[in-house]
Each structure stands twice: as structure tokens, then as C-alpha cells.
Design an enzyme around this catalytic site. Sequence first.
Site, short mmCIF file in Angstrom:
data_model
loop_
_atom_site.label_atom_id
_atom_site.label_comp_id
_atom_site.label_asym_id
_atom_site.label_seq_id
_atom_site.Cartn_x
_atom_site.Cartn_y
_atom_site.Cartn_z
N GLY A 12 -16.76 -51.06 -0.45
CA GLY A 12 -15.28 -50.61 -0.84
C GLY A 12 -14.46 -51.18 -0.16
O GLY A 12 -14.18 -51.74 0.25
N SER A 132 -18.48 -42.92 6.02
CA SER A 132 -17.17 -42.90 4.70
C SER A 132 -16.61 -41.08 5.44
O SER A 132 -17.90 -40.29 5.64
CB SER A 132 -17.96 -42.13 3.87
OG SER A 132 -18.97 -42.71 3.11
N GLU A 162 -13.96 -43.65 10.07
CA GLU A 162 -12.88 -44.89 10.09
C GLU A 162 -11.33 -44.10 10.00
O GLU A 162 -11.12 -43.28 9.07
CB GLU A 162 -13.46 -45.70 8.37
CG GLU A 162 -12.80 -47.18 8.77
CD GLU A 162 -12.38 -47.64 9.75
OE1 GLU A 162 -14.06 -48.43 10.28
OE2 GLU A 162 -11.91 -48.03 11.08
N LYS A 221 -11.89 -36.75 12.26
CA LYS A 221 -11.70 -36.98 11.26
C LYS A 221 -10.64 -36.68 10.24
O LYS A 221 -9.56 -36.90 9.43
CB LYS A 221 -12.35 -37.84 10.62
CG LYS A 221 -12.35 -38.57 8.77
CD LYS A 221 -11.46 -39.79 9.37
CE LYS A 221 -11.55 -40.20 8.19
NZ LYS A 221 -10.18 -41.61 8.00
N LYS A 268 8.76 -41.10 7.50
CA LYS A 268 9.69 -41.85 6.92
C LYS A 268 9.07 -40.53 5.50
O LYS A 268 8.32 -40.59 4.78
CB LYS A 268 9.28 -43.04 5.95
CG LYS A 268 9.62 -44.08 7.29
CD LYS A 268 9.53 -45.52 6.53
CE LYS A 268 10.75 -45.55 5.63
NZ LYS A 268 11.65 -45.49 5.74
N GLY A 272 5.97 -39.15 -1.77
CA GLY A 272 5.10 -38.55 -1.73
C GLY A 272 3.86 -39.06 -1.03
O GLY A 272 3.65 -40.26 -1.47
N CYS A 277 -7.70 -40.78 0.74
CA CYS A 277 -7.63 -39.65 2.41
C CYS A 277 -7.80 -37.91 2.59
O CYS A 277 -7.72 -37.30 2.65
CB CYS A 277 -7.82 -40.38 3.21
SG CYS A 277 -9.27 -41.84 3.61
C1 UDX Z 1 -4.89 -43.25 6.36
C2 UDX Z 1 -5.03 -42.59 7.87
O1 UDX Z 1 -3.42 -42.88 8.00
C3 UDX Z 1 -6.58 -43.61 8.26
O2 UDX Z 1 -6.28 -42.75 9.70
C4 UDX Z 1 -7.18 -43.33 7.48
O3 UDX Z 1 -8.30 -43.67 8.09
C5 UDX Z 1 -7.22 -42.65 6.55
O4 UDX Z 1 -6.23 -42.04 5.98
P1 UDX Z 1 -4.30 -44.78 4.38
O5 UDX Z 1 -4.34 -43.64 3.55
O6 UDX Z 1 -4.88 -45.78 3.69
O7 UDX Z 1 -4.67 -44.17 5.23
O8 UDX Z 1 -2.88 -44.78 4.23
P2 UDX Z 1 -0.95 -43.81 5.46
O9 UDX Z 1 -0.94 -45.74 5.93
O10 UDX Z 1 -1.50 -42.78 6.74
O11 UDX Z 1 -0.46 -44.21 4.26
C6 UDX Z 1 -0.74 -42.46 3.59
C7 UDX Z 1 -0.18 -42.12 2.41
O12 UDX Z 1 1.50 -41.75 2.56
C8 UDX Z 1 1.27 -43.50 1.51
O13 UDX Z 1 0.99 -42.64 0.13
C9 UDX Z 1 2.48 -43.54 2.39
O14 UDX Z 1 3.13 -44.28 1.54
C10 UDX Z 1 3.11 -42.03 3.42
N1 UDX Z 1 2.99 -42.25 4.26
C11 UDX Z 1 3.17 -42.23 5.53
C12 UDX Z 1 4.91 -41.16 3.68
O15 UDX Z 1 5.22 -41.44 2.48
N2 UDX Z 1 5.47 -41.55 5.16
C13 UDX Z 1 4.88 -41.85 6.29
O16 UDX Z 1 6.61 -42.19 7.59
C14 UDX Z 1 3.74 -42.90 6.98
P1 ADP Z 2 -14.51 -46.34 0.29
O1 ADP Z 2 -12.38 -46.21 0.11
O2 ADP Z 2 -14.14 -44.86 1.05
O3 ADP Z 2 -14.05 -47.11 0.77
P2 ADP Z 2 -14.83 -46.69 -2.24
O4 ADP Z 2 -14.79 -46.31 -3.85
O5 ADP Z 2 -13.97 -48.04 -2.57
O6 ADP Z 2 -14.71 -46.01 -1.61
O7 ADP Z 2 -16.01 -47.70 -2.08
C1 ADP Z 2 -17.20 -46.93 -2.80
C2 ADP Z 2 -18.47 -48.04 -3.35
O8 ADP Z 2 -19.37 -47.18 -2.23
C3 ADP Z 2 -17.95 -48.25 -4.49
O9 ADP Z 2 -17.96 -49.56 -4.39
C4 ADP Z 2 -19.28 -47.45 -5.27
O10 ADP Z 2 -20.24 -48.70 -5.95
C5 ADP Z 2 -20.60 -48.32 -4.23
N1 ADP Z 2 -21.82 -46.62 -3.80
C6 ADP Z 2 -21.19 -45.82 -4.26
N2 ADP Z 2 -22.45 -45.27 -4.25
C7 ADP Z 2 -23.61 -45.64 -3.59
C8 ADP Z 2 -25.09 -46.33 -3.60
N3 ADP Z 2 -25.75 -45.05 -3.87
N4 ADP Z 2 -25.59 -47.29 -3.58
C9 ADP Z 2 -25.35 -48.31 -3.34
N5 ADP Z 2 -23.58 -48.29 -3.28
C10 ADP Z 2 -23.45 -46.92 -3.40
#
Ligand code: UDX
Ligand code: ADP
Length: 463
Positions: A12, A132, A162, A221, A268, A272, A277
Site C-alpha cells: 500500500g 503499520s 513510518e 508513533k 495552516k 480539516g 493516520c
Molecule cells: C501524517 C504524518 O505527517 C506522517 O508523519 C505519518 O507517517 C502519517 O500521517 P499524512 O497523513 O500523509 O502524514 O499527511 P500530513 O502532511 O501530516 O497531513 C495530514 C492532514 O493534515 C492533511 O489532510 C493536511 O491537509 C492537513 N494539514 C496539514 C492541515 O490542514 N494543515 C497543516 O498545516 C498541515
Molecule cells: P497503508 O497506508 O498502511 O500502506 P494500505 O491499505 O494502502 O495501507 O495497504 C495495506 C495493504 O495490505 C493492502 O493492499 C492489503 O491488501 C494488504 N494486506 C492486508 N492484509 C494482508 C495479508 N495478510 N497478506 C498480504 N497483504 C495484506
Amino acid sequence: MNITKICCIGAGYVGGPTMAVIAKQCPDIQVTVVDLNESRINKWNDPNVENIPVYEPGLSGIVAEARGRNLFFTTEVDRAIKEADMIFISVNTPTKTYGAGKGQAADLKWIELCARQIARVSTSDKIVVEKSTLPVRTASTLKDILKHTGNNVKFQILSNPEFLAEGTAVDDLLTPDRVLIGGDQDAEGKQAIEALVNIYARWVPKERILTTNVWSSELSKLTANAFLAQRVSSINALSELCEFTEANIGEVARAIGTDSRIGPKFLKASVGFGGSCFQKDILNLVYIARSYGLNEVADYWEQVIIMNDHQKRRFANKIIKTLYNTVNGKKIAFLGWAFKKDTNDTRESAAIYVADHLLYEQAKIAVYDPKVSADQMYADLDYLNTRTVEENQLLVDVVQDPYEACQDAHAVAILTEWDEFKDYDWQKIYDAMLKPAHIFDGRNILDKGQLERIGFKVSAIGS
Ligand code: UDX
Ligand code: ADP
């Protein structure tokens, strides 16, 4: 311990980019990414690397370089597990939609399935790495399952959360602020930590590789994401106050962000936060706190989510109110559907909830997003179960051209901060819209003064 073969379960948004970068930086290590989802694997193997299933700037080039050399994508999960010295678990851990902890706790079904599969097929010792986002103490669940396999294989469990953000994943992976590795503190645990440290140390300066015990790593995390989300909710809370006073949220953010103790990032104001995450991790934190009876701690963090829900709802209500309290049958153009720019990911995107609210009021929505497919948008709306699949199809039109989206619209709403929106011919858009022509800038990316000179009525967040 010398690692020569890595397997990653889950192809993913996390597993794909992370493994591509490891493969790029370690050409001598064979990296195999497996997934049960055959169509996803086929896309990763598409001869045209522009068709890989995750859009991230710079990623397709890295896949082109490493794929077939030491980076492989396959559905043969058992074989890859069996061969690997190190297994990363990057499967999805969504919030539970049933049973105890519904709506808050993480659903660990997929993690457990992975552990059982690893236990079943392994014939040699392995290091298992949690990638994850997981609730604190998941490692003990993994350990428990793996310990009882009865086939004399030894497993070490590491937590290596991550921190990459979507849209900047490649840069975040190539030059991370830090890499965090948690493991057991006995001799064998430390050896396993060292093995993973040695992989990252090929391109990450050693002082940026932090090692801790497993629990600190898991909790860090959740905490990092909770802190970041809290900043966004804090600035969004103040954006509402700004709209009732003469203050401007951009100016306030700049003024406070120059305080080196506060810093300028993640201030910023927006429609929303979304993404896979933030909400999930905070809900996890809330659930864990409540399960220990720490109600004040739980309430404190839950407020970050409450504020975020309010911000999305408030944006939709502002559109309705401004359009004379009814959007029934009115066309509203949505520019952007992804949860942030430079990604095709839509999980928890504010756009979904704003659209749902407007559709509830019988608006007609035309959406343009440069990277998100129509199927994905309909799937996002259908998932909410607010109305039938047919009704969503009828009320929402997905178009490939932003000017077509805005044609004859009563209002344009900016939901994602894609750079290209700034460069549109706004005069042309204005000419094609119904008057008065409204713009609701949910990301504060457009030049309000210029739009007002054209004739638009502009509502921006926090001013
Ligand atoms: C987040 C964490 O930043 C990253 O470290 C973690 O591994 C996964 O979750 P991500 O969800 O990919 O990453 O994006 P991020 O840049 O954090 O933005 C999250 C949300 O907050 C987005 O919808 C973004 O638009 C919003 N955001 C971010 C704001 O609205 N204002 C800001 O100032 C920053
Ligand atoms: P992330 O943002 O955490 O990477 P995603 O939903 O994008 O999450 O990716 C998770 C992936 O894991 C999916 O493509 C799903 O098909 C795969 N997955 C879930 N369970 C298993 C499993 N038991 N074996 C192999 N792949 C799996």
C-alpha cells in the site's frame, strides 16, 4: 546478522514507497513486496511505471530503477515469507467498525492473520518488523502468536514506525528527520535492532537513527501524529474565531510560528485534516487511555477529533448559509478530492464529508481532482452508506476538466491545495458561472483580492 532478503507484507501507501526506497539504496538486498490484492500487485508490475497504484512525486522513477533488479511485487506471500530474513508488516489497521472498541480501537484482524501466516510457513529464524501504525503493545500480540508455532523458529519483533507523509514520501524516506527502531533490550533483541540499523545506515546519518524499547517506539508513533493533528485542530479552532473578528488566521499563524518554540509548520488552517493516520491514531490513543481509566487524558485528545469534525461541518454549513440557506438542485464545483495535494489517497479526506453534508441538502456536485479516479470518489461516498449507490451517481458528477466542473456552478469549493488551482484562468471560470459567483477556499491558496476584483464573492477559512 546480515540481511540479504526482505519481504514486506502489504503493497500500500506505506509498504510500496518504503520498500522501493530500501531497494534503491541497497541494491544487494532482495526486496519482495507481497499483497493478497492481485490487482494492486498487477499495477505495481505494470510495464508503464506511471501506472503504479500509489502516486508520489519521484516514486515511479525509483520503481523503474529497482524493479526486476532487486525489487519484486508478487502475490506469492508464503514463498516470500519463507525466503526472507526480515519481514516488514505493512498491512492496513483501520479503526474497528464492529464489536468492542467500535469506532475507536484499531482492527488488528489483518495483523493477526499476518502473524499466523508467518508462524505457519517459516522454517528459519526471522526478524519481524512492525511498520503499520499499531496500538501500543501490539508487539506482544505478535510475539505471543509467533512464540507458539512449535516449529523451533526464533522470531525477534521490532517496531519501526513510518513517519513518511504522503505527497512527500520519497523525500521523507531518503532524508528522514529520524528513523525510530524499537526492540527488546536483551542481547538477541539488540542484535535484531542492529541488523535494521545497518540497513538504514546506508543512507541515513547514524545520529538520526534512534533506538528505544518496543513500547516507546509504538507510543512515539501515535504521539507524533497526535501532536501534529492537534496543531491543525488548534489553528482551525482559531480560524473560526478569526472569522468573527478582524483577525486573519494567516497572519496569526505567521506571528506565532516565528516563535522558535512553536515553529512555523503545521499551522495552516484548512477545511480539516484527513489521511489514514491522524484520526485513527488519536482514536487509538483515546481508546488506550480510556481502557486504563484515564478519562481526562482520553477527553483531552478526543477534542482534537471533535474540533476537526466541527471544521468540516462548519465549511459545508457556510456554503449552505451563503447560498441563501438552500443548495437544493444547485451545482457546486469541488476542486480537489484527495486529503492533501500530491497524492491520490482519499482516506478520511475532508472532501468526502463536506460532499456528504451538501448532498444531504440535495446539492449537485461536480468534482475535479487531478489524481483521484471517479471510482474512488464514488466508493468513498458509498462507504458512508448515507444514500444509495444510484443516488450518489445521480447527484455527483466527476469530470476530467476543471473548467467543465465550474461551468454553470453557483459556487466553487477548494477542498485540496493542488498547486495547479492557483494558475487557472479565474476570469474564464467566473464568466462561465452563475452570478453571484461564490468561491469557498478551504485551503487558503487563492488570491482573494484578485478574485474579488474579477467579481467573485470569496469566503476563505479564517478571515
Ligand atoms: C501524517 C504524518 O505527517 C506522517 O508523519 C505519518 O507517517 C502519517 O500521517 P499524512 O497523513 O500523509 O502524514 O499527511 P500530513 O502532511 O501530516 O497531513 C495530514 C492532514 O493534515 C492533511 O489532510 C493536511 O491537509 C492537513 N494539514 C496539514 C492541515 O490542514 N494543515 C497543516 O498545516 C498541515
Ligand atoms: P497503508 O497506508 O498502511 O500502506 P494500505 O491499505 O494502502 O495501507 O495497504 C495495506 C495493504 O495490505 C493492502 O493492499 C492489503 O491488501 C494488504 N494486506 C492486508 N492484509 C494482508 C495479508 N495478510 N497478506 C498480504 N497483504 C495484506
